[in-house]
Design an enzyme around this catalytic site. Structure first.
Site, PDB file in Angstrom:
ATOM      1  N   LYS A 236      -4.745  -1.082  16.417  1.00 28.32           N
ATOM      2  CA  LYS A 236      -5.514  -0.420  15.362  1.00 28.32           C
ATOM      3  C   LYS A 236      -6.737   0.303  15.934  1.00 28.32           C
ATOM      4  O   LYS A 236      -7.107   1.377  15.451  1.00 28.32           O
ATOM      5  CB  LYS A 236      -5.935  -1.438  14.306  1.00 28.32           C
ATOM      6  CG  LYS A 236      -4.763  -2.006  13.502  1.00 28.32           C
ATOM      7  CD  LYS A 236      -4.018  -0.925  12.731  1.00 28.32           C
ATOM      8  CE  LYS A 236      -2.945  -1.508  11.824  1.00 28.32           C
ATOM      9  NZ  LYS A 236      -2.242  -0.474  11.035  1.00 28.32           N
TER      10      LYS A 236
ATOM     11  N   ARG B 111      12.143   0.594   6.327  1.00 28.08           N
ATOM     12  CA  ARG B 111      13.421   0.069   6.816  1.00 28.08           C
ATOM     13  C   ARG B 111      14.336  -0.414   5.693  1.00 28.08           C
ATOM     14  O   ARG B 111      15.535  -0.566   5.901  1.00 28.08           O
ATOM     15  CB  ARG B 111      13.154  -1.063   7.802  1.00 28.08           C
ATOM     16  CG  ARG B 111      12.699  -0.571   9.159  1.00 28.08           C
ATOM     17  CD  ARG B 111      12.424  -1.683  10.134  1.00 28.08           C
ATOM     18  NE  ARG B 111      11.232  -2.440   9.778  1.00 28.08           N
ATOM     19  CZ  ARG B 111      10.699  -3.386  10.543  1.00 28.08           C
ATOM     20  NH1 ARG B 111      11.264  -3.703  11.685  1.00 28.08           N
ATOM     21  NH2 ARG B 111       9.603  -4.017  10.165  1.00 28.08           N
TER      22      ARG B 111
ATOM     23  N   THR C 147      -1.301  -7.963  -0.705  1.00 34.23           N
ATOM     24  CA  THR C 147       0.007  -7.365  -0.430  1.00 34.23           C
ATOM     25  C   THR C 147       0.922  -8.412   0.204  1.00 34.23           C
ATOM     26  O   THR C 147       0.465  -9.471   0.644  1.00 34.23           O
ATOM     27  CB  THR C 147      -0.118  -6.185   0.555  1.00 34.23           C
ATOM     28  OG1 THR C 147      -0.634  -6.694   1.802  1.00 34.23           O
ATOM     29  CG2 THR C 147      -1.019  -5.088   0.017  1.00 34.23           C
TER      30      THR C 147
ATOM     31  N   ILE D 224       0.822  -1.205   0.000  1.00 36.28           N
ATOM     32  CA  ILE D 224       0.000   0.000   0.000  1.00 36.28           C
ATOM     33  C   ILE D 224       0.858   1.258   0.000  1.00 36.28           C
ATOM     34  O   ILE D 224       0.578   2.208  -0.732  1.00 36.28           O
ATOM     35  CB  ILE D 224      -0.948  -0.014   1.217  1.00 36.28           C
ATOM     36  CG1 ILE D 224      -1.974  -1.140   1.078  1.00 36.28           C
ATOM     37  CG2 ILE D 224      -1.651   1.341   1.364  1.00 36.28           C
ATOM     38  CD1 ILE D 224      -2.784  -1.388   2.345  1.00 36.28           C
TER      39      ILE D 224
ATOM     40  N   ASP E 223      13.847   3.082  10.824  1.00 35.09           N
ATOM     41  CA  ASP E 223      12.925   2.293  11.642  1.00 35.09           C
ATOM     42  C   ASP E 223      12.081   3.291  12.418  1.00 35.09           C
ATOM     43  O   ASP E 223      12.587   3.996  13.295  1.00 35.09           O
ATOM     44  CB  ASP E 223      13.717   1.393  12.590  1.00 35.09           C
ATOM     45  CG  ASP E 223      12.840   0.573  13.517  1.00 35.09           C
ATOM     46  OD1 ASP E 223      11.599   0.787  13.524  1.00 35.09           O
ATOM     47  OD2 ASP E 223      13.377  -0.272  14.250  1.00 35.09           O
TER      48      ASP E 223
ATOM     49  N   ASN F  11       1.620   4.814   6.955  1.00 39.69           N
ATOM     50  CA  ASN F  11       1.269   3.484   6.465  1.00 39.69           C
ATOM     51  C   ASN F  11       2.080   2.374   7.118  1.00 39.69           C
ATOM     52  O   ASN F  11       1.641   1.228   7.132  1.00 39.69           O
ATOM     53  CB  ASN F  11       1.463   3.433   4.945  1.00 39.69           C
ATOM     54  CG  ASN F  11       1.383   2.020   4.405  1.00 39.69           C
ATOM     55  OD1 ASN F  11       0.324   1.413   4.335  1.00 39.69           O
ATOM     56  ND2 ASN F  11       2.537   1.469   4.015  1.00 39.69           N
TER      57      ASN F  11
ATOM     58  N   TYR G 115      -2.651  -6.792  17.586  1.00 39.10           N
ATOM     59  CA  TYR G 115      -2.836  -5.997  16.362  1.00 39.10           C
ATOM     60  C   TYR G 115      -4.138  -5.198  16.441  1.00 39.10           C
ATOM     61  O   TYR G 115      -4.177  -4.002  16.146  1.00 39.10           O
ATOM     62  CB  TYR G 115      -2.853  -6.937  15.156  1.00 39.10           C
ATOM     63  CG  TYR G 115      -3.099  -6.277  13.823  1.00 39.10           C
ATOM     64  CD1 TYR G 115      -2.076  -5.596  13.172  1.00 39.10           C
ATOM     65  CD2 TYR G 115      -4.346  -6.362  13.208  1.00 39.10           C
ATOM     66  CE1 TYR G 115      -2.296  -5.008  11.939  1.00 39.10           C
ATOM     67  CE2 TYR G 115      -4.570  -5.776  11.970  1.00 39.10           C
ATOM     68  CZ  TYR G 115      -3.536  -5.095  11.341  1.00 39.10           C
ATOM     69  OH  TYR G 115      -3.763  -4.500  10.119  1.00 39.10           O
TER      70      TYR G 115
ATOM     71  N   VAL H 234      -5.900  -7.196   1.975  1.00 39.04           N
ATOM     72  CA  VAL H 234      -5.431  -6.597   0.729  1.00 39.04           C
ATOM     73  C   VAL H 234      -4.382  -7.512   0.108  1.00 39.04           C
ATOM     74  O   VAL H 234      -3.618  -8.178   0.819  1.00 39.04           O
ATOM     75  CB  VAL H 234      -4.844  -5.195   0.985  1.00 39.04           C
ATOM     76  CG1 VAL H 234      -4.472  -4.508  -0.328  1.00 39.04           C
ATOM     77  CG2 VAL H 234      -5.843  -4.334   1.771  1.00 39.04           C
TER      78      VAL H 234
END
Length: 245
Positions: free
Chosen positions: A147, A29, A178, A9, A51, A78, A143, A176
């Site tokens: 979020k 990174r 990715t 993304i 980082d 992102n 996670y 997605v």
């Protein structure tokens, strides 16, 4: 400025903003991945490997951008990662890793970039969150918590800045297509013994459109946030209709 711009993304957003006429500062990174993104951009770029969780990393990045060009007009946060474990098997290290990258780093980025945007009377901040910012699923508690937190940050910042010309929004994708989702697929394979095709199909089935979201579809939502000054404090779902809000 786009964080996590080396692939997925972030790379798609950076290329789209370049096509829109922006000079784009790219950070992640991996220098090699950033160089590849920069090569696909149409205009000026700065490649700034870092980082985002490192001490002072955000301040150092913004100082480099400001010395080279000026304070960013558009910031897309992102950079992020996921980890999968049941609550009782989630370690302190995993918990802290999710908070550091998915919540604290975006907070530091907003804190550092908002003052210049306020002085300019214009700015666009977009955080790439997730449908996990609005919905709990099993085995991704750390996670999900990070979020949920970053969506709260977006909403509070938007409320503070509503009369300044600065907008703050989140884009909340589902699964997605990715490299991050490929890692999720591999995790399912490792833990369940399913084939990669079966694991991918299980993720596709979570979304009513029965396929993964494309990077381009997420990028379009980001561009809407950049273009539309009347939209702020929103968490825009790009998940194939899974969350109708």
């Amino acid at each position: 400025m786009v964080t996590g711009a080396g692939r997925g993304i972030g790379a798609g957003v950076a290329e789209a903003l370049s096509r829109e006429g922006y000079a784009v500062a790219l950070t992640s990174r991996s220098r090699d991945q950033l160089e590849e993104t920069a090569a696909r951009c149409h205009g000026p770029t700065l490649v700034l490997p870092a980082d985002m969780t490192g001490p002072g990393a955000v301040d150092l990045l913004l100082e480099q951008v400001e010395r080279a060009w000026a304070a960013p007009e558009v910031v897309v946060a992102n950079a992020g990662a996921g980890v999968s474990a049941s609550v009782e098997r989630t370690t302190d290290e995993q918990w802290q890793q999710m908070l550091d990258l998915n919540l604290t780093a975006p907070f530091r980025l907003l804190r550092r970039t908002i003052p210049a945007m306020k002085r300019a009377g214009h700015g666009r901040i977009v955080v790439i969150a997730s449908v996990a910012a609005k919905l709990g699923e099993p085995y991704i508690s750390a996670y999900t918590a990070s979020k949920h937190g970053v969506l709260g940050l977006v909403r509070s910042a938007a409320a503070e800045l509503a009369r300044t010309g600065v907008t703050v929004n989140a884009v909340c994708p589902g699964y997605v297509d990715t490299p991050m989702t490929e890692a999720t697929v591999q995790g399912i394979v490792d833990k369940t013994g399913r084939t990669p095709q079966e694991a991918r199909a299980a993720l596709e089935a979570k979304q009513p459109i029965k396929r993964l979201i494309t990077v381009e579809e997420v990028v379009e939502a980001v561009l809407t946030c950049v273009r539309n000054g009347g939209m702020t404090g929103q968490g825009i779902n790009v998940d194939g209709g899974g969350l109708q809000s």
